[in-house]
Design a protein around this motif. Sequence first.
Motif, short mmCIF file in Angstrom:
data_model
loop_
_atom_site.label_atom_id
_atom_site.label_comp_id
_atom_site.label_asym_id
_atom_site.label_seq_id
_atom_site.Cartn_x
_atom_site.Cartn_y
_atom_site.Cartn_z
N MET A 16 -11.96 16.51 -5.48
CA MET A 16 -10.90 16.02 -4.62
C MET A 16 -9.55 16.26 -5.27
SD MET A 16 -10.39 12.17 -3.15
CE MET A 16 -10.38 11.48 -4.80
N ASP A 17 -8.64 16.89 -4.54
CA ASP A 17 -7.33 17.21 -5.06
C ASP A 17 -6.35 16.09 -4.79
OD1 ASP A 17 -7.83 20.56 -3.92
OD2 ASP A 17 -8.20 19.72 -5.91
N ASP A 18 -5.25 16.12 -5.52
CA ASP A 18 -4.18 15.17 -5.26
C ASP A 18 -3.61 15.40 -3.86
OD1 ASP A 18 -2.54 14.74 -8.49
OD2 ASP A 18 -4.34 13.87 -7.64
N VAL A 19 -3.08 14.31 -3.28
CA VAL A 19 -2.38 14.44 -2.01
C VAL A 19 -1.13 15.27 -2.24
CG1 VAL A 19 -1.12 13.20 -0.23
CG2 VAL A 19 -3.25 12.26 -1.11
N ASP A 20 -1.01 16.39 -1.53
CA ASP A 20 0.10 17.29 -1.81
C ASP A 20 1.07 17.41 -0.64
OD1 ASP A 20 -1.48 18.61 -0.04
OD2 ASP A 20 -1.95 20.31 -1.36
N SER A 21 0.90 16.53 0.39
CA SER A 21 1.84 16.55 1.49
C SER A 21 1.84 15.21 2.18
CB SER A 21 1.47 17.66 2.49
OG SER A 21 0.27 17.30 3.16
N LYS A 22 2.94 14.91 2.90
CA LYS A 22 3.01 13.64 3.62
C LYS A 22 1.98 13.59 4.73
CE LYS A 22 7.78 12.35 2.59
NZ LYS A 22 9.10 11.96 3.14
N GLU A 23 1.66 14.75 5.32
CA GLU A 23 0.66 14.77 6.36
C GLU A 23 -0.70 14.35 5.80
OE1 GLU A 23 2.84 17.13 5.77
OE2 GLU A 23 4.12 16.92 7.54
N MET A 24 -1.06 14.87 4.63
CA MET A 24 -2.31 14.50 4.00
C MET A 24 -2.31 13.03 3.60
SD MET A 24 -5.28 15.26 3.12
CE MET A 24 -6.18 16.49 2.22
N LEU A 25 -1.17 12.54 3.11
CA LEU A 25 -1.05 11.13 2.75
C LEU A 25 -1.35 10.25 3.96
CD1 LEU A 25 -0.24 8.86 0.79
CD2 LEU A 25 2.13 9.22 1.50
N GLY A 26 -0.76 10.58 5.09
CA GLY A 26 -0.99 9.80 6.30
C GLY A 26 -2.45 9.79 6.70
N THR A 27 -3.13 10.91 6.55
CA THR A 27 -4.54 11.02 6.92
C THR A 27 -5.42 10.10 6.07
OG1 THR A 27 -4.27 13.31 7.65
CG2 THR A 27 -6.50 12.59 7.11
N VAL A 28 -5.22 10.13 4.75
CA VAL A 28 -6.09 9.32 3.88
C VAL A 28 -5.79 7.84 4.04
CG1 VAL A 28 -6.42 11.20 2.23
CG2 VAL A 28 -4.57 9.57 1.85
N VAL A 29 -4.53 7.48 4.24
CA VAL A 29 -4.19 6.07 4.43
C VAL A 29 -4.77 5.54 5.74
CG1 VAL A 29 -2.30 4.43 4.81
CG2 VAL A 29 -2.12 6.15 3.00
N GLU A 30 -4.70 6.33 6.78
CA GLU A 30 -5.26 5.90 8.07
C GLU A 30 -6.77 5.73 7.97
OE1 GLU A 30 -3.81 8.86 10.73
OE2 GLU A 30 -1.99 7.74 11.21
N GLU A 31 -7.43 6.57 7.17
CA GLU A 31 -8.87 6.42 6.96
C GLU A 31 -9.17 5.07 6.32
OE1 GLU A 31 -12.92 7.68 7.07
OE2 GLU A 31 -11.11 8.49 8.03
N PHE A 32 -8.35 4.69 5.34
CA PHE A 32 -8.52 3.38 4.72
C PHE A 32 -8.30 2.25 5.72
CE2 PHE A 32 -6.09 -0.28 3.18
CZ PHE A 32 -7.07 -0.91 2.42
N LEU A 33 -7.24 2.34 6.51
CA LEU A 33 -6.92 1.30 7.47
C LEU A 33 -8.05 1.11 8.49
CD1 LEU A 33 -3.14 2.14 8.09
CD2 LEU A 33 -4.07 0.25 6.72
N ASP A 34 -8.72 2.20 8.82
CA ASP A 34 -9.84 2.11 9.77
C ASP A 34 -11.05 1.41 9.16
OD1 ASP A 34 -8.39 3.42 11.72
OD2 ASP A 34 -9.25 5.40 11.28
N HIS A 35 -11.10 1.34 7.84
CA HIS A 35 -12.26 0.74 7.17
C HIS A 35 -11.81 -0.35 6.18
CE1 HIS A 35 -13.65 4.74 8.48
NE2 HIS A 35 -14.84 4.17 8.61
N GLU A 36 -10.70 -1.00 6.49
CA GLU A 36 -10.11 -1.95 5.53
C GLU A 36 -11.05 -3.10 5.21
OE1 GLU A 36 -6.32 -4.98 5.00
OE2 GLU A 36 -6.43 -3.69 6.77
N ARG A 37 -11.65 -3.71 6.22
CA ARG A 37 -12.49 -4.89 5.97
C ARG A 37 -13.65 -4.55 5.04
NH1 ARG A 37 -14.52 -8.56 10.89
NH2 ARG A 37 -12.25 -8.83 10.97
N GLY A 38 -14.37 -3.48 5.33
CA GLY A 38 -15.49 -3.09 4.49
C GLY A 38 -15.06 -2.70 3.09
N THR A 39 -13.88 -2.06 3.00
CA THR A 39 -13.38 -1.66 1.69
C THR A 39 -13.03 -2.87 0.85
OG1 THR A 39 -12.50 0.41 2.60
CG2 THR A 39 -11.62 -0.31 0.48
N ARG A 40 -12.39 -3.86 1.45
CA ARG A 40 -12.05 -5.08 0.71
C ARG A 40 -13.31 -5.81 0.23
NH1 ARG A 40 -6.90 -7.22 0.62
NH2 ARG A 40 -5.33 -6.03 1.79
N ALA A 41 -14.35 -5.81 1.06
CA ALA A 41 -15.60 -6.44 0.64
C ALA A 41 -16.17 -5.72 -0.59
CB ALA A 41 -16.61 -6.41 1.78
#
Length: 217
Positions: free
Chosen positions: A1-26
């Motif tokens: 896995m490479d570092d996030v190298d653009s704002k578009e990529m940053l938005g994608t990975v953050v939105e993935e987390f937000l979609d699974h926030e509850r399970g991730t916090r558990a």
Amino acid sequence: MDDVDSKEMLGTVVEEFLDHERGTRALLDEFEKLSIEGEYEQLRERIREFAENNQEIFYTVALALTNSPHFFGDVEAQLGVGPADTLRDLAETYPSLAEPFYLVRLEVTQDRHNPVTELDVATSYHREEEVPLVSYSASSGGVTLYDYKGAPHEVLQTATFLVEATNDSLEAALAQNHSVNTDELSELIDRREQLESQLNALQDHIDALRRKPVGDE
């Protein structure tokens, strides 16, 4: 896995987390329990599995736990205040996980394994042999890598091997016309200066020992 190298990529990975926030916090609650219980090796392995199976979410959590204002600012600029505050809360809620996530991130993005984060050192003296002894325990984020006890010259032999290996790596990079980034070069300069200072102190101690007769207490 490479570092996030653009704002578009940053938005994608953050939105993935937000979609699974509850399970991730558990899951993070489970990780925090392992940290509190001192199960550092199991914690490291669990985080490695997390990184392998959920790369985008892992990356978001790892970046959030760095508590970087720059990262939060980028998230806020692209996705708004709410998502940025959610990630800020992660850093505030799970500070004990910042180091193990950082170390696994080094593994998956930079191919670096078990960086030494702590060296617990003690000294003693063997009177019959008239030799000082050095003991140390090397750890990486709470995971004990190895324990050692030996004479000063043996410690310096290990140090010599490591400096030689460092020179080999730099020589190979130069031979292949590779560059070294500014941060790494700056750190190398700082470490060389520290080594020089310690070697000067070592020479002073050796000179003092030469003037002291063997067996003289």
